[in-house]
Design a protein around this motif. Sequence first.
Motif, mmCIF file in Angstrom:
data_model
loop_
_atom_site.group_PDB
_atom_site.id
_atom_site.type_symbol
_atom_site.label_atom_id
_atom_site.label_comp_id
_atom_site.label_asym_id
_atom_site.label_seq_id
_atom_site.Cartn_x
_atom_site.Cartn_y
_atom_site.Cartn_z
ATOM 1 N N LYS A 146 0.851 -1.194 0.000
ATOM 2 C CA LYS A 146 0.000 0.000 0.000
ATOM 3 C C LYS A 146 0.881 1.235 0.000
ATOM 4 O O LYS A 146 1.916 1.279 0.657
ATOM 5 N N ILE A 147 0.436 2.244 -0.755
ATOM 6 C CA ILE A 147 1.114 3.534 -0.819
ATOM 7 C C ILE A 147 0.201 4.556 -0.151
ATOM 8 O O ILE A 147 -0.972 4.678 -0.513
ATOM 9 N N ILE A 148 0.748 5.289 0.823
ATOM 10 C CA ILE A 148 -0.032 6.268 1.584
ATOM 11 C C ILE A 148 0.533 7.656 1.319
ATOM 12 O O ILE A 148 1.690 7.937 1.643
ATOM 13 N N LYS A 149 -0.268 8.526 0.733
ATOM 14 C CA LYS A 149 0.126 9.926 0.492
ATOM 15 C C LYS A 149 -0.173 10.708 1.766
ATOM 16 O O LYS A 149 -1.303 10.685 2.267
ATOM 17 N N ILE A 150 0.857 11.389 2.300
ATOM 18 C CA ILE A 150 0.756 12.046 3.603
ATOM 19 C C ILE A 150 1.166 13.509 3.494
ATOM 20 O O ILE A 150 2.197 13.834 2.913
ATOM 21 N N GLU A 151 0.376 14.392 4.078
ATOM 22 C CA GLU A 151 0.719 15.813 4.169
ATOM 23 C C GLU A 151 1.103 16.135 5.609
ATOM 24 O O GLU A 151 0.559 15.563 6.548
ATOM 25 N N GLY A 152 2.042 17.072 5.762
ATOM 26 C CA GLY A 152 2.388 17.561 7.089
ATOM 27 C C GLY A 152 3.744 17.100 7.594
ATOM 28 O O GLY A 152 4.190 17.567 8.643
ATOM 29 N N MET A 153 4.412 16.208 6.865
ATOM 30 C CA MET A 153 5.757 15.796 7.276
ATOM 31 C C MET A 153 6.741 16.850 6.774
ATOM 32 O O MET A 153 6.754 17.169 5.594
ATOM 33 N N HIS A 154 7.557 17.386 7.688
ATOM 34 C CA HIS A 154 8.470 18.462 7.308
ATOM 35 C C HIS A 154 9.941 18.143 7.555
ATOM 36 O O HIS A 154 10.804 18.860 7.072
ATOM 37 N N CYS A 155 10.215 17.084 8.321
ATOM 38 C CA CYS A 155 11.604 16.782 8.661
ATOM 39 C C CYS A 155 11.780 15.279 8.862
ATOM 40 O O CYS A 155 10.808 14.525 8.846
#
Length: 69
Positions: A3-12
């Motif tokens: 599974k591929i999970i597209k994630i927003e909010g990771m910055h570091c």
Amino acid sequence: MKKIIKIEGMHCSHCSGRVEKTLSLLEGVKKVKVDLKKKYAEIVCDVDISNEVISNSITELGFEVIEIK
């Protein structure tokens, strides 16, 4: 199963590390790869883990799941 999970909010790298650790603790997950620049995580599992379980584990960390394929 992959599974591929597209994630927003990771910055570091700390953010991506938290996501990687959390996903690796899910029952049935054999491999986790998080790409900070492309903002996605890829998991390989030997059982079908529901998208809801995956999404909830990531949103509890404070990140937003955009899509799971």
